[in-house]
Design a protein around this motif. Sequence first.
Motif, mmCIF file in Angstrom:
data_model
loop_
_atom_site.group_PDB
_atom_site.id
_atom_site.type_symbol
_atom_site.label_atom_id
_atom_site.label_comp_id
_atom_site.label_asym_id
_atom_site.label_seq_id
_atom_site.Cartn_x
_atom_site.Cartn_y
_atom_site.Cartn_z
ATOM 1 N N VAL A 195 -7.116 -12.472 2.225
ATOM 2 C CA VAL A 195 -5.852 -11.820 1.876
ATOM 3 C C VAL A 195 -6.140 -10.531 1.101
ATOM 4 O O VAL A 195 -6.689 -10.559 0.006
ATOM 5 C CB VAL A 195 -4.958 -12.748 1.024
ATOM 6 C CG1 VAL A 195 -3.711 -12.015 0.551
ATOM 7 C CG2 VAL A 195 -4.577 -13.979 1.837
ATOM 8 N N GLN A 196 -5.806 -9.421 1.703
ATOM 9 C CA GLN A 196 -5.957 -8.128 1.025
ATOM 10 C C GLN A 196 -4.578 -7.566 0.729
ATOM 11 O O GLN A 196 -3.738 -7.487 1.624
ATOM 12 C CB GLN A 196 -6.717 -7.132 1.910
ATOM 13 C CG GLN A 196 -8.140 -7.567 2.250
ATOM 14 C CD GLN A 196 -9.034 -7.607 1.018
ATOM 15 O OE1 GLN A 196 -8.826 -6.868 0.063
ATOM 16 N NE2 GLN A 196 -10.016 -8.501 1.031
ATOM 17 N N ILE A 197 -4.327 -7.224 -0.522
ATOM 18 C CA ILE A 197 -3.050 -6.587 -0.813
ATOM 19 C C ILE A 197 -3.281 -5.240 -1.491
ATOM 20 O O ILE A 197 -4.305 -4.998 -2.122
ATOM 21 C CB ILE A 197 -2.114 -7.474 -1.681
ATOM 22 C CG1 ILE A 197 -2.755 -7.784 -3.028
ATOM 23 C CG2 ILE A 197 -1.751 -8.732 -0.964
ATOM 24 C CD1 ILE A 197 -1.857 -8.591 -3.932
ATOM 25 N N ASP A 198 -2.331 -4.389 -1.310
ATOM 26 C CA ASP A 198 -2.452 -3.031 -1.841
ATOM 27 C C ASP A 198 -1.056 -2.480 -2.108
ATOM 28 O O ASP A 198 -0.111 -2.859 -1.435
ATOM 29 C CB ASP A 198 -3.152 -2.157 -0.791
ATOM 30 C CG ASP A 198 -4.124 -1.210 -1.474
ATOM 31 O OD1 ASP A 198 -3.894 -0.919 -2.669
ATOM 32 O OD2 ASP A 198 -5.093 -0.790 -0.825
ATOM 33 N N VAL A 199 -0.983 -1.638 -3.123
ATOM 34 C CA VAL A 199 0.298 -0.997 -3.372
ATOM 35 C C VAL A 199 0.161 0.490 -3.082
ATOM 36 O O VAL A 199 -0.770 1.136 -3.551
ATOM 37 C CB VAL A 199 0.762 -1.188 -4.836
ATOM 38 C CG1 VAL A 199 2.011 -0.369 -5.101
ATOM 39 C CG2 VAL A 199 1.042 -2.644 -5.110
ATOM 40 N N GLY A 200 1.060 1.024 -2.282
ATOM 41 C CA GLY A 200 1.031 2.455 -1.995
ATOM 42 C C GLY A 200 2.387 3.052 -2.282
ATOM 43 O O GLY A 200 3.325 2.333 -2.629
ATOM 44 N N ARG A 201 2.486 4.348 -2.157
ATOM 45 C CA ARG A 201 3.778 5.007 -2.356
ATOM 46 C C ARG A 201 4.164 5.750 -1.105
ATOM 47 O O ARG A 201 3.332 6.383 -0.478
ATOM 48 C CB ARG A 201 3.697 6.002 -3.516
ATOM 49 C CG ARG A 201 3.966 5.376 -4.854
ATOM 50 C CD ARG A 201 4.229 6.451 -5.884
ATOM 51 N NE ARG A 201 5.601 6.916 -5.871
ATOM 52 C CZ ARG A 201 6.612 6.248 -6.421
ATOM 53 N NH1 ARG A 201 6.400 5.097 -6.993
ATOM 54 N NH2 ARG A 201 7.830 6.732 -6.402
ATOM 55 N N GLN A 202 5.425 5.634 -0.733
ATOM 56 C CA GLN A 202 5.919 6.460 0.341
ATOM 57 C C GLN A 202 7.273 6.990 -0.105
ATOM 58 O O GLN A 202 8.181 6.215 -0.400
ATOM 59 C CB GLN A 202 6.050 5.632 1.614
ATOM 60 C CG GLN A 202 5.687 6.419 2.851
ATOM 61 C CD GLN A 202 5.581 5.508 4.050
ATOM 62 O OE1 GLN A 202 6.602 5.017 4.514
ATOM 63 N NE2 GLN A 202 4.384 5.259 4.529
ATOM 64 N N ASN A 203 7.380 8.302 -0.177
ATOM 65 C CA ASN A 203 8.571 8.941 -0.740
ATOM 66 C C ASN A 203 8.877 8.329 -2.099
ATOM 67 O O ASN A 203 8.074 8.403 -2.984
ATOM 68 C CB ASN A 203 9.760 8.826 0.214
ATOM 69 C CG ASN A 203 9.427 9.434 1.566
ATOM 70 O OD1 ASN A 203 8.761 10.469 1.630
ATOM 71 N ND2 ASN A 203 9.857 8.798 2.628
ATOM 72 N N ASP A 204 10.019 7.662 -2.218
ATOM 73 C CA ASP A 204 10.369 7.122 -3.528
ATOM 74 C C ASP A 204 10.123 5.625 -3.652
ATOM 75 O O ASP A 204 10.529 5.005 -4.623
ATOM 76 C CB ASP A 204 11.852 7.429 -3.843
ATOM 77 C CG ASP A 204 11.986 8.866 -4.340
ATOM 78 O OD1 ASP A 204 10.959 9.432 -4.765
ATOM 79 O OD2 ASP A 204 13.105 9.402 -4.286
#
Lengths: 89, 270
Positions: free
Chosen positions: A64-73
């Motif tokens: 299980v790989q999790i990641d937080v990214g940003r797209q616009n707001d």
Amino acid sequence: MRLFDLIRPSRKANSADIAKERLQIVIAHQRTERAGARPAYFANLQRDLLEVVRRYVPVGDDAVQIDVGRQNDCDILELNITLPEHTRS
Amino acid sequence: MARIIVSTSGKGGVGKTTTSAAFGTGLALRGHKTVIVDFDVGLRNLDLVMGCERRVVYDFVEVIQEKVPVHQALIRDKRVENLSVLAASQTRDKDALTPEGVERVLTALAEQFDYIVCDSPAGIERGAQLAMYFADDALVVTNPEVSSVRDSDRILGLLESRTRRAERNEERVRQHLVIARYDPVRVEKGEMLAVDQIQEMLAVPLLGVIPESQAVLAASNAGTPVILQDSADAGRAYDDIVARYLGEERPMRFVTAERGLLRRLFGSRA
């Protein structure tokens, strides 16, 4: 063409553009790392998700790989679960 | 409510102290009670740039350690009304700054000043982090040069995560880009990053551009904030910056090369 263009040496690669290209890469990299500055609950979430998946499929610790990214707001939670080959029927 | 502004950059030698001195002086010239605080403990320089090095009796660290009340350590500027300087300690190191101590001093200053300008040390360690921690605004000073731009981006990251506003989930620190040591002639030749290239990469609103200028060295030689030299291009550029910060609209100057006869003759290949 101007008079003096004839006697000036031919134009070298524009070093400002090279600088910009190089910087764009390092800055993009820095910003990805920054976006990856993980919230406090991150480790727990990852552990719990792994536990849930394991109720149904036997998987390794890094399945299980999790990641937080940003797209616009929006903050986007990316979730990648790798299942072992042999579990497919 | 006093507003706290940090002048920061990551990289050293890009113009943080020059900017703090000019910006703080500019605010005071417009009638705002302003104090400029040197956070560069151990390597103080603001006093020299402001020309008050011989009048430092007590410093920031002694105030933090409650050896003297803050008003006793303030040095009032002799040229500009409403302007004071709080010098850094030259003999201590940056560990002498504590978050509680800095907060206490800033709170005391906020009672008597409209603006508190924090002159950050270079780097991203304790001194730099404390200089930005309580800020409402940040002047991110950047030179048109690769290492400075990268360091500025690093600082922007810290401003978004390691400040009181970020930790309390309040409105984020307002970021302002100040591009210093800009040479439009070299930009036109393609030898230097252009304003819009830097701005595009850092994605921070541009507050102003300070041209590469002999006046800056002359001003620091003399201990006069460059903004007090009306004839100096850099001084006028800082005046624009203060005006824009206070909400005035001013066209960007010093971003294009002036066209002299020689340049017209030789042409530009930009």
